[in-house]
Write a protein that holds these residues in place. Structure first.
Motif, mmCIF file in Angstrom:
data_model
loop_
_atom_site.group_PDB
_atom_site.id
_atom_site.type_symbol
_atom_site.label_atom_id
_atom_site.label_comp_id
_atom_site.label_asym_id
_atom_site.label_seq_id
_atom_site.Cartn_x
_atom_site.Cartn_y
_atom_site.Cartn_z
ATOM 1 N N SER A 217 -4.807 13.292 6.556
ATOM 2 C CA SER A 217 -3.952 12.232 7.088
ATOM 3 C C SER A 217 -3.691 12.450 8.576
ATOM 4 N N ASN A 218 -2.635 11.864 9.089
ATOM 5 C CA ASN A 218 -2.451 11.815 10.541
ATOM 6 C C ASN A 218 -1.190 12.476 11.069
ATOM 7 N N ARG A 219 -0.266 12.843 10.196
ATOM 8 C CA ARG A 219 0.982 13.413 10.692
ATOM 9 C C ARG A 219 1.347 14.669 9.918
ATOM 10 N N ASP B 254 0.798 -1.229 0.000
ATOM 11 C CA ASP B 254 0.000 0.000 0.000
ATOM 12 C C ASP B 254 0.834 1.284 0.000
ATOM 13 N N HIS B 255 1.982 1.270 0.666
ATOM 14 C CA HIS B 255 2.740 2.512 0.810
ATOM 15 C C HIS B 255 3.378 2.984 -0.504
ATOM 16 N N ASN B 256 3.895 2.034 -1.274
ATOM 17 C CA ASN B 256 4.678 2.371 -2.476
ATOM 18 C C ASN B 256 3.876 2.366 -3.761
ATOM 19 N N GLY C 80 -4.565 3.635 -2.011
ATOM 20 C CA GLY C 80 -3.218 3.466 -1.472
ATOM 21 C C GLY C 80 -2.928 4.529 -0.424
ATOM 22 N N CYS C 81 -1.735 4.486 0.144
ATOM 23 C CA CYS C 81 -1.358 5.458 1.188
ATOM 24 C C CYS C 81 -1.132 6.843 0.599
ATOM 25 N N SER C 82 -0.596 6.869 -0.604
ATOM 26 C CA SER C 82 -0.475 8.109 -1.353
ATOM 27 C C SER C 82 0.248 9.201 -0.579
ATOM 28 N N MET C 83 -0.359 10.396 -0.553
ATOM 29 C CA MET C 83 0.329 11.572 -0.011
ATOM 30 C C MET C 83 0.277 11.647 1.510
ATOM 31 N N CYS C 84 -0.147 10.569 2.171
ATOM 32 C CA CYS C 84 -0.042 10.549 3.630
ATOM 33 C C CYS C 84 1.422 10.532 4.017
ATOM 34 N N LEU C 85 2.213 9.790 3.247
ATOM 35 C CA LEU C 85 3.625 9.580 3.584
ATOM 36 C C LEU C 85 4.510 9.888 2.391
ATOM 37 N N ALA C 86 3.881 10.011 1.217
ATOM 38 C CA ALA C 86 4.627 10.413 0.032
ATOM 39 C C ALA C 86 5.787 9.486 -0.293
ATOM 40 N N GLY D 268 -7.618 11.376 2.064
ATOM 41 C CA GLY D 268 -7.237 9.972 2.013
ATOM 42 C C GLY D 268 -6.544 9.560 3.291
ATOM 43 N N SER D 269 -5.784 8.455 3.246
ATOM 44 C CA SER D 269 -5.010 7.853 4.352
ATOM 45 C C SER D 269 -5.855 6.935 5.221
ATOM 46 N N CYS D 270 -5.187 6.112 6.012
ATOM 47 C CA CYS D 270 -5.895 5.164 6.872
ATOM 48 C C CYS D 270 -6.717 5.877 7.934
ATOM 49 N N THR D 271 -6.504 7.181 8.104
ATOM 50 C CA THR D 271 -7.296 7.938 9.066
ATOM 51 C C THR D 271 -8.667 8.292 8.482
ATOM 52 N N GLY E 155 3.374 -4.140 11.466
ATOM 53 C CA GLY E 155 4.564 -3.289 11.511
ATOM 54 C C GLY E 155 4.203 -1.905 11.033
ATOM 55 N N ASP E 156 3.358 -1.244 11.796
ATOM 56 C CA ASP E 156 2.829 0.051 11.394
ATOM 57 C C ASP E 156 2.128 0.667 12.596
ATOM 58 N N SER E 157 2.487 1.892 12.927
ATOM 59 C CA SER E 157 1.973 2.478 14.170
ATOM 60 C C SER E 157 0.461 2.685 14.160
ATOM 61 N N HIS E 158 -0.134 2.848 12.972
ATOM 62 C CA HIS E 158 -1.572 3.121 12.939
ATOM 63 C C HIS E 158 -2.443 1.883 13.065
ATOM 64 N N THR E 159 -1.815 0.776 13.452
ATOM 65 C CA THR E 159 -2.546 -0.449 13.769
ATOM 66 C C THR E 159 -3.579 -0.195 14.857
ATOM 67 N N ILE F 262 -3.743 -1.204 4.316
ATOM 68 C CA ILE F 262 -3.899 -2.358 5.207
ATOM 69 C C ILE F 262 -4.954 -2.112 6.290
ATOM 70 N N HIS F 263 -4.971 -0.904 6.870
ATOM 71 C CA HIS F 263 -5.910 -0.644 7.973
ATOM 72 C C HIS F 263 -7.336 -0.411 7.482
ATOM 73 N N VAL F 264 -7.502 -0.278 6.184
ATOM 74 C CA VAL F 264 -8.847 -0.170 5.634
ATOM 75 C C VAL F 264 -9.328 -1.554 5.192
ATOM 76 N N GLY G 202 8.434 17.540 6.529
ATOM 77 C CA GLY G 202 8.791 16.686 5.400
ATOM 78 C C GLY G 202 7.927 15.451 5.203
ATOM 79 N N ARG G 203 6.924 15.267 6.045
ATOM 80 C CA ARG G 203 6.125 14.042 5.969
ATOM 81 C C ARG G 203 5.488 13.864 4.580
ATOM 82 N N GLN G 204 4.931 14.947 4.025
ATOM 83 C CA GLN G 204 4.243 14.819 2.732
ATOM 84 C C GLN G 204 5.142 15.239 1.579
HETATM 85 S S1 SF4 Z 1 -0.383 6.340 8.193
HETATM 86 FE FE1 SF4 Z 1 -0.371 6.800 6.040
HETATM 87 S S2 SF4 Z 1 1.378 5.638 5.303
HETATM 88 FE FE2 SF4 Z 1 0.844 4.751 7.280
HETATM 89 S S3 SF4 Z 1 -0.608 3.103 6.821
HETATM 90 FE FE3 SF4 Z 1 -1.787 4.941 7.182
HETATM 91 S S4 SF4 Z 1 -2.125 5.793 5.145
HETATM 92 FE FE4 SF4 Z 1 -0.432 4.368 4.990
#
Ligand code: SF4
Lengths: 469, 213
Positions: free
Chosen positions: A431-433, A63-65, A409-415, A347-350, A129-133, A110-112, A437-439
């Protein structure tokens, strides 16, 4: 003896063994895997000649890439492509219960995808392996992020070495006003307790404003528990939880369903349970939130102002505000509604679930994105969300208003893919952060709800969505 | 994993709160499928003035002279001194990998973010939580004294300054044992494989829907 908290119940039902110092081996029911934090774990497994303990607990997706447009061209960045190909190869070798490779109709964040496929269930321990679990705590599951060494540990042993956290109850009483969402509640909480406020705690969210939230809203709230420093956020099971899960692809069926529901209904804190810390909020007082700085705790309501560092007495905090204002290119005391934006990311898992897209579309309907906004992206959280939105005609509303409608996808949440901010660009983001430089390097992020992001896209600057409704 | 026992090391002060893992190792480096080689990119956006890409040779990249890691007096530092909530944000283990690869073995701060804290132990790094007053004192002493070193003794759980001031720190016996002996958790856990299997049987009887295969 006092009753048990929901956290106690989830914890106690997963302890395999306990050392004298309280360190436990905790059994893991669901292991979510994506391409960024897993390659080194699979490699470790391979080097040690080990096999996954239970491959049927694994749900995996890249999802990230993955790019969010021109899927016909594949993944153009060779480094990203190698990481996605590596996940393909690892799942082929080691197995999984569900795997949606790149371009699969159900691929997504993944979280969706885990909740929408019924892979996240109440009473489970869920790791990734992802903090937003923490997102999955919305289902009354104990869910938290882990590092890559722990990913390998869970693959190899189905357990995690853990020490129990303290418990915190965050009660949001009353009802939220119109136009105020779970995102605003979460940001308001972080604004009060700080990004380290929840460190060392598992937070249970309760109160009438929380039970009033949809499952999507609860996921948004729990997703952001980590930004308040908490390892996990949880919400008790109720009828909404159960009706959300009924009929999902891998949710229990038949007799198992009946048994499961009976158990799930016990997944709430006892009335006489005691928490280490209790914090209360009045839901009616929470207003739409906008972050102004480079940490989610640097947040205020849309009617507020950018703070003045001169008014802060703590020297470390003052330096933090000064640095954030410089990075963000903002002046002290300027009204939030004067902040002009260059880009918008929904967008983003948030905030990429169907309800989020509906909220944004309601605001965008029949309007046009402002001339100063160079790009307004809508990135659904999964293929399922995307198709649902298209069936409801939301994609048309967005594209007619001048938004781009993308692949999930994760897209511009983490770029990590091609979607990013250029240096100095300012973004209203769901997004959440908002870290530096996050985006994208030099990019400036303001975190808001989907409705607030859509309203900002139309106005070209932040506006109170309650006036746009 | 390298064992950690005792270290007399040079201290590098990073005077910021809420240093997040995106700052420790920016996302473009997360595309690597290896777990080594991240040291040159540690704090990439603060350390260099150009944009770093994975695989880039860093020897001739333009450095930001104001950033502590670039100051001559802190070259070879093995102890990182930081402020509150160090390592917040993403769960990426690339952050401790980069810190370790750079050469740090100890971090001292008033608080660390949870996931980062436990990730550190898995990589032979010792994160030490000290009171804000002590951390403040260390920052002051470090600024005042070039070549400021601390003596960290894991067995005794103490940190001693050049002037002889000493403070203790907490660590769980399990983590201490693993660090002192350079043990990885997986081998230790698999010694309890029978208990895991026994638990699993009980768990399956209670919640059969969790076992679909
Ligand atoms: S925080 Fe952003 S990069 Fe991490 S899983 Fe959620 S959408 Fe993807």
């Amino acid at each position: 003896m006092a009753g048990k908290t929901l956290y106690d119940k989830l914890w106690d039902s997963h302890v395999v063994r306990q050392e004298a110092d309280g360190t436990c081996l905790l059994y893991i029911d669901r292991h979510l895997v994506h391409e960024v934090t897993s390659p080194q774990a699979f490699e470790g497994l391979r080097l040690a000649g080990r096999k996954p303990w239970r491959k049927d607990t694994v749900v995996a997706v890249p999802d990230h890439n993955t790019p969010t447009n021109h899927w016909d061209k594949g993944i153009e960045d060779p480094v990203s492509k190698l990481q996605v190909d590596t996940l393909d190869a690892n799942i082929k070798e080691f197995g999984a219960q569900i795997y949606f490779p790149f371009k699969h109709a159900n691929q997504g964040i993944i979280h969706v995808i885990a909740p929408e496929n019924g892979a996240t269930l109440p009473g489970m321990t869920v790791v990734c392996g992802d903090s937003h679990t923490a997102t999955h705590g919305a289902f009354g599951a104990l869910a938290h992020g882990i590092g890559t060494s722990e990913v390998e540990h869970v693959l190899a042993t189905q357990t995690l070495v853990q020490k129990k956290s303290k418990s915190m109850l965050i009660k949001v009483n009353g009802q939220l006003g119109a136009g105020v969402t779970a995102k605003d509640v979460a940001l308001a909480i972080i604004g009060r307790i700080g990004t380290a406020g929840g460190t060392g705690y598992c937070v249970e969210f309760a109160g009438s404003a929380i039970s009033g939230l949809s499952m999507e809203g609860r996921m948004t709230l729990c997703n952001l528990a980590i930004e308040g420093g908490a390892r996990a956020g949880i919400v008790a099971v109720d009828d909404k939880t159960i009706s959300y899960l009924e009929g999902r692809p891998i949710a229990p069926k038949g007799e198992n369903w009946t048994k499961a529901v009976a158990y799930w209904k016990t997944l709430k804190s006892d009335d006489d349970a005691v928490f280490d810390t209790v914090i209360e909020f009045n839901g009616a007082e929470i207003e739409p939130q906008v972050t102004w700085g480079t940490s989610p705790e640097q947040v205020t309501s849309v009617g507020g102002k950018v703070p003045n560092p001169a008014a802060e007495s703590d020297p470390i905090r003052r330096a933090g505000i000064e640095r954030a204002l410089k990075y963000m290119g903002l002046q002290a005391d300027m009204p939030i509604s004067d902040i002009q934006i260059d880009k918008v990311f929904i967008g983003s898992c948030t905030n990429s679930r169907i309800e989020d897209l509906r909220a944004a579309a309601t605001v965008a309907k029949g309007k046009k994105v402002a001339a100063n906004v160079k790009l307004a992206l809508v990135v659904p959280g999964s293929g399922i969300v995307k198709r649902q939105a298209e069936a409801e005609g939301l994609d048309k509303i967005f594209t007619e208003a001048g938004f781009e409608w993308r692949e999930p996808g994760c897209s511009m949440c983490l770029a990590m893919n091609a979607d990013r901010l250029s240096p100095g660009e300012r973004c209203a983001s769901t997004s959440n952060r908002n870290f530096e430089g996050r985006q994208g390097p030099g990019g400036r992020t303001h975190l808001v709800s989907p409705a607030m992001a859509a309203a900002a896209a139309i106005a070209g600057h932040f506006v109170d969505v309650r006036q746009a409704l | 994993m390298k064992p950690f026992t005792r270290l007399n090391g040079l201290v590098c002060p990073l005077d910021r709160a809420n240093v997040d893992t995106d700052a420790i190792i920016p996302k473009q480096f997360l595309k690597s499928i290896k777990r080594s080689g991240f040291g040159p990119y540690l704090f990439d956006e603060w350390r260099y003035t150009n944009y770093g890409e994975p695989g880039m040779d860093c020897t001739n990249r333009p450095k930001n002279p104001d950033f502590v890691l670039n100051q001559p007096r802190y070259q070879g530092a093995q102890i990182l001194l930081a402020r509150d909530n160090f390592g917040c944000g993403s769960s990426r283990e690339h952050a401790p990998w980069a810190i370790e690869d750079y050469g740090f073995r100890v971090m001292i701060a008033p608080s660390f973010a949870d996931i980062f804290f436990s990730n550190s132990f898995k990589n032979g790094i010792l994160p030490i939580v000290a009171s804000a007053e002590i951390v403040d004192r260390l920052f002051k002493e470090c600024a005042a004294t070039e070549g400021y070193k601390l003596d960290v003794d894991l067995a005794a759980q103490t940190v001693t300054t050049p002037s002889g001031f000493s403070f203790g720190f907490d660590i769980t016996p399990h983590r201490k044992h693993c660090l002192l002996n350079g043990l990885d958790d997986i081998g230790l856990t698999l010694q309890h494989a029978d208990e895991i299997r026994a638990f699993e049987a009980k768990h399956k009887a209670a919640q059969p829907w969790l076992f679909t295969a």
